[in-house]
Every structure is written in C-alpha cells, then in structure tokens.
Design an enzyme around this catalytic site. Structure first.
Site: not given
Length: 310
Positions: A143, A172, A185-186, A204, A271
C-alpha cells in the site's frame, strides 16, 4: 461536468458521488466491489445523472469525461494485505489507466494518495515536503509504496505530457459508510463496543492518530480538484491528535456497555505517530476541518448501531 470516480462505491467514493450529484454534475461510479459496496450508492441509481459501472481499474477503461477522481484501492491493512500483489497492481495500474484516460480526453485527474507515504515519520507533524521513512519490503509496503509510485506517475505524466493533475494525501478519515470489518481503529472500537466485546488496542495505546470526519475530507477534495493551479501534493486531515487510549475511552463513554480495554502486540511497521501539517491546505484552499472527533463520532456510531442491529 461529467465526472468519473474510480472506487466510487467505497467509503470515500460514495460520499464524493453524493456531493458531486448535489452540485449538478453527471457522475460515473466505477467499482469492482472488492471493498466498495453497492448499497453505499444504490439510493443514487434513481438519479438520471448517476451511472454505476462494475469494473476493475487494473484493466483499462474508456469514458468521455471532464474530471477523474482516482480513489480505487483497498485502504485498511487487513484488506490491502489480503492480496498484497493485487494492492500494488491496483495502485500502479489504476493510476496509469486514470492518467492515460485523462491524457486522451484532456480531463483533469485527481489522485487519492495517503499519509502512509510518510511511513513511520521522523518529522512531526508531517508537511508535504517531508520525504518519508518507509520500509519498501514490509507487510504494509504494498500500500505505502503503491501509493508512492502512483504519485511518481502522476507528476511524470504532468511533466512529460502536460496532464492536469491534483494529488491529495489523506490522513485517517472516519464516518458513515465505513465497513464494519475494515480493521481501521475507529470502526474496530465502535463495533466492538456495540457488540459488548472488549476493545482491542495494539501496543501500549500511546501511539497517536489524527481523525478527520468524512464531510471535511470531501470538501478538501473538491476544493483541490477545482483549484486553478495547485497540483499538490496537499495534506488533507484533521490536525487534532489523539492516542489510541484516548479514542478508546471516548468511544466507550459514548456507546456505554460492559466493554473493557485490552492490549495486544503491535503489528509490523505500524507508525507510532501521525498528524498532518495542513498549512498548505489552509493557505491555498482556505480549508480547515470543521467537525471535531467528539462531534463526528455521533453519526458514525449511529450508522454502525443500525448495521450491528440489522
């Protein structure tokens, strides 16, 4: 105008179709429905100015159009890693075929690039002048490098053939029409919370992202496409920066329920931080995001609530 959108039935493409039809344009939506969904645009089929075409951009396409938005490519890690060779081919060949068509018919052509071209950045926030820190052989490279070579092709077409190009780097983005299983993630957090499952944080939770609501992003697209001279690349994203832990806590607060937060190992080449420098977009396009994360999560959660219940 007559406007072609590749990937037009996807998350971003479907919102762009709606926006351009509202402005009175004719829209041709091209999609192979790998990650795009017909239901995202089915309500537009009754509009006589809308045309839906099933097609894979790795094969050439021919239309008479004034503008081309090249949005076709899976954009979430699980989807683009599902078939990495196909992802690279989609990025490169989709760009090449869009540019070839633009050259033939004299259309202006827009490339939906990505903040992933910056890789795991050593400069923060990321301005367009930053050349990036990308692993060319990692699991995300199909990608990241696919989008980088697409940008290369766009600027070479401009230099060699005078093709009118516009290149945006998307940070994002979230909102209605996202896939519930897209692995971003959302959507992950919202769907997990709505199902009463524990929210999964990789690492973390201190890694950061900046989240742009889809309506703000589409506004940036249209402004860049119709700017008389600015080619880009231009960062479009919301510079508000949140840790994964902050996002998870915000989603839990809004959804409620028994879900807790759990921690898992970080995937490769993920990242640590990502935030756009939007100075150029602000100065040249007069663009600023209008929707805060708190505000944008409301309609996004409602959209997923209907999906999960359905």
């Amino acid at each position: 105008m007559r406007i072609l959108i590749t990937g037009g039935a996807g998350f971003l493409g479907s919102h762009l179709c709606e926006r351009l039809l509202k402005e009175g344009h004719e829209v041709i939506c091209l999609d192979n429905f790998f990650t795009g969904r017909k239901k995202n645009v089915v309500h537009l089929l009754k509009n006589p100015d809308f045309e839906l075409v099933r097609h894979d951009v790795t094969n050439p396409f021919h239309f008479e159009v004034d503008q081309i938005y090249n949005l076709a490519c899976p954009a979430s890690p699980p989807h683009y890693q599902h078939n990495p060779i196909k992802t690279t081919k989609t990025s490169f060949l989709g760009a090449m075929h869009s540019l070839g068509l633009a050259k033939r018919v004299g259309a202006r052509v827009f490339q939906a690039s990505t903040s992933e071209v910056y890789g795991d950045p050593e400069v923060h926030p990321q301005p367009e002048t930053y050349k990036g820190c990308v692993n060319p052989i990692g699991i995300r490279s199909c990608y990241d490098e696919g989008k980088r070579v697409a940008e290369t092709l766009f600027f070479d077409y401009h230099r060699q053939h005078g093709t009118e190009i516009r290149v945006v780097r998307i940070f994002n983005t979230y909102g209605p029409n996202m896939l519930p299983d897209d692995g971003r993630v959302v959507s992950n957090f919202i769907v997990q919370a709505l199902q009463g499952k524990d929210l999964t944080i990789y690492g973390d939770g201190t890694q950061t992202r900046s989240f742009c609501y889809v309506d703000d992003l589409i506004e940036g697209f249209v402004r860049l496409m119709n700017h008389p001279t600015l080619q880009g690349p231009v960062n479009i994203g919301n510079p508000g920066e949140f840790t994964m832990l902050q996002l998870a806590e915000m989603v839990l607060k809004k959804v409620g329920g028994p879900s807790k937060i759990t921690f898992h190992p970080l995937p490769g080449d993920d990242p640590k931080q990502r935030r756009p420098d939007i100075t150029l977009a602000s100065k040249e396009l007069g663009w600023q995001p209008q929707v805060t994360l708190e505000q944008g999560l409301e309609p996004t959660i409602e959209y997923f609530r209907k999906l999960v219940k359905g």
